[in-house]
Design an enzyme around this catalytic site. Structure first.
Site, short mmCIF file in Angstrom:
data_model
loop_
_atom_site.label_atom_id
_atom_site.label_comp_id
_atom_site.label_asym_id
_atom_site.label_seq_id
_atom_site.Cartn_x
_atom_site.Cartn_y
_atom_site.Cartn_z
N CYS A 1 -3.18 0.87 7.04
CA CYS A 1 -3.24 0.25 8.37
C CYS A 1 -3.83 1.23 9.37
O CYS A 1 -4.41 0.83 10.37
CB CYS A 1 -1.87 -0.25 8.79
SG CYS A 1 -0.64 1.02 8.75
N GLU B 1 5.27 -3.28 11.69
CA GLU B 1 3.98 -2.59 11.69
C GLU B 1 3.01 -3.53 10.97
O GLU B 1 3.17 -3.81 9.79
CB GLU B 1 4.11 -1.27 10.94
CG GLU B 1 2.83 -0.48 10.94
CD GLU B 1 2.80 0.53 9.80
OE1 GLU B 1 3.85 0.90 9.27
OE2 GLU B 1 1.68 0.92 9.43
N ASN C 1 0.81 -1.24 0.00
CA ASN C 1 0.00 0.00 0.00
C ASN C 1 0.84 1.28 0.00
O ASN C 1 0.35 2.34 -0.41
CB ASN C 1 -1.02 -0.01 1.14
CG ASN C 1 -0.40 0.02 2.50
OD1 ASN C 1 0.78 -0.27 2.65
ND2 ASN C 1 -1.19 0.36 3.51
O1 G3H Z 1 -0.68 1.50 5.96
C1 G3H Z 1 0.13 1.83 6.81
C2 G3H Z 1 0.75 3.14 6.81
O2 G3H Z 1 1.77 3.20 7.76
C3 G3H Z 1 -0.26 4.24 7.04
O3 G3H Z 1 0.31 5.47 6.77
O4 G3H Z 1 -1.28 6.92 8.01
O5 G3H Z 1 0.31 7.90 6.38
O6 G3H Z 1 -1.62 6.53 5.61
P1 G3H Z 1 -0.61 6.77 6.68
#
Ligand code: G3H
Length: 497
Positions: free
Chosen positions: A299, A265, A169
């Site tokens: 996430c 993560e 993603n």
């Molecule tokens: O999908 C996991 C990422 O760490 C989320 O990052 O909050 O900048 O979209 P973000």
């Protein structure tokens, strides 16, 4: 097949090469992996299926290059990162183009991802200079029996070779958020890109190549998980693993990796608690942004709304009105909702929706799916016996649970295995702080949707959401170990007085 705007140097015919020893190479396996375009569900790119011998070569080269890099002055390491940041931002168009084609990210968001990665590198260079140039000086006499005749100097030294495994993603940004801190701290990096996102990652790696990092210090190895996945994560030459991705994979890696630092993560089920005194317009705007950006495939997406019963109807009405304005279509057209990453993912999301409907939830929008494109849905009156109350859909569907007390909301948040972030909407900061204190998640946002950035903020999950803390400063510190030198002097012969 390769498409326009790609870096030709990294291509061999229509197959993307892997990167080792400062060169782009073809794998001797003679085998390739198809990268699908989630929008068309057809193969878009091909990457090398590297062998274990090629992985060994990457790690051997990394080890040799790291020894010299660790002795390279900090300001030179920082300069290289600054150069790379500038090139990456200059080259945002071809990299973003790949993101559109292989992870179906809307073009405007793809450009933001690349620019954010460049900015992250610049900050990392600056932060690294500050925190790595400082050590500690300690004296010996706080402990009984010790005179003041031992001095301890401690400083931060690199771990060695960091294995970076980013998710589909954010294949560019979450690779760079691992590579930048690793490199400034004097480590080498072996990057294993996700299959969907591999070509964006390889383009991004080419910007490091153009910035002039030493040969062997960085490598990018593509391949089948079955062939090189465990081989990489269990390799004795790897000194640290930074992984972002699915919970099951993360837990499996943790069990197999040796005695090395891990940064993980692993997803979330971020709760959004809406109190009776909340600014409902603000809450609805953030629910849309938090729940549906990149079609919910973050996430940190809002993954369950816990709304006080007395305001739930009003809130749902506002969210529905905003949801109706989202554009649904292809990433090239910059639509808000774009196809999810794979058919497997779309089927999983469909299963969650059917389960909730079957058990009596109310769908405010009709279920509609064309290929991997799923129309967004607010699923209301969700109860704890429904899968969607607990599972992470990674798609554009959002459950609403109506709660009678705030304790009920806190309980739901804390009962989940995931505990990445959460958020609270209220006009009372007193209440917000107390609720934040009771919510057992890595980060709680007050009056805003969850989110990782700005990228120097600490970012961590509790329970199954991860291990260790990220954010630029924490990642730099995590990718170092402490080294002490103790100087022993003869005890003082003079006395005071
Ligand atoms: O999908 C996991 C990422 O760490 C989320 O990052 O909050 O900048 O979209 P973000």
């Amino acid at each position: 097949m390769a498409g326009k705007g790609v870096f030709k140097e990294i291509l061999d015919g229509d197959v993307f090469k892997y990167y080792v020893d400062g060169e782009w190479r073809r794998s001797c396996s003679g085998q390739f992996i198809n990268v699908q375009n989630p929008s068309t569900r057809k193969p878009m790119f091909r990457v090398q299926a590297c062998t274990q011998d090629e992985v060994n070569r990457c790690i051997d080269s990394a080890k040799a290059a790291q020894k010299i890099w660790a002795r390279t002055p900090l300001w030179k390491r920082a300069e290289a990162l600054h150069r790379c940041a500038a090139i990456m931002k200059e080259q945002k168009a071809p990299i973003a183009d790949c993101l559109v084609k292989e992870v179906a990210k809307a073009l405007k968001d793809a450009v933001v991802e690349v620019v954010r990665s460049g900015d992250l590198l610049s900050y990392t260079a600056e932060e690294g200079i500050r925190i790595l140039s400082e050590g500690k000086f300690l004296v010996s006499d706080p402990f009984p029996g010790n005179e003041r005749n031992k001095y301890c100097l401690s400083s931060k030294i690199p771990l060695g070779v960091i294995l970076a495994i980013p998710p589909f993603n954010y294949p560019v940004n979450l690779a760079v958020s691992k590579m930048g801190p690793a490199l400034i701290a004097g480590n080498a990096v072996v990057l294993k890109p996700p299959t969907q996102g591999a070509v964006s990652c390889l383009h991004m790696v080419h910007t490091f190549h153009l910035a002039g990092f030493p040969k062997g210090l960085i490598s990018a190895v593509t391949g089948k998980g079955a062939d090189i996945g465990d081989f990489l994560t269990m390799h004795p030459g790897i000194n640290c693993i930074s992984f972002t991705g699915g919970c099951e994979t993360g837990i499996a890696i943790s069990k197999k990796a040796g005695m090395i630092p891990l940064q993980m993560e692993l997803g979330g089920k971020d709760s959004c608690i809406i109190l009776e005194d909340a600014d409902l317009e603000l809450a609805a705007t953030n629910i849309i942004k938090g729940g549906f950006s990149y079609s919910g495939q973050r996430c940190t997406a809002v993954k369950v709304v816990l709304a006080m019963e007395c305001i739930a109807d009003q809130l749902v009405c506002k969210v529905n009105a905003k949801l109706a304005k989202l554009t649904i279509g292809m990433p090239e057209d910059d639509c808000d909702i774009t196809p999810v990453i794979s058919e497997t993912s779309a089927n999983f999301i469909e299963g969650l929706v059917h389960d909730a409907r079957h058990k009596g939830a109310r769908l405010h929008q009709e279920w509609r799916r064309e290929g991997n494109l799923i129309w967004p849905i607010l699923i209301d009156h969700v109860r704890p016996d429904m899968r969607i109350a607990w599972e992470e859909p990674f798609g554009p569907i959002l459950p609403v649970i109506r709660i009678k007390t705030v304790e009920e909301g806190i309980h739901h948040c804390n009962a989940n295995n995931f505990a990445l972030q959460g958020c609270i909407f209220t006009r009372s900061f007193d209440k917000a702080i107390m609720i934040s204190d009771a919510m057992e998640s890595g980060t709680i946002q007050i009056n805003s949707a969850p989110g990782r950035g700005p990228d120097h903020f600490p970012f961590q999950g509790l329970r199954d959401s991860g291990v260790g803390s990220q954010g630029i400063t924490n990642s730099i510190n995590m990718m170092c170990k402490i080294k002490s030198t103790v100087m022993n002097f003869p005890a003082a012969t003079y006395t005071m007085g």
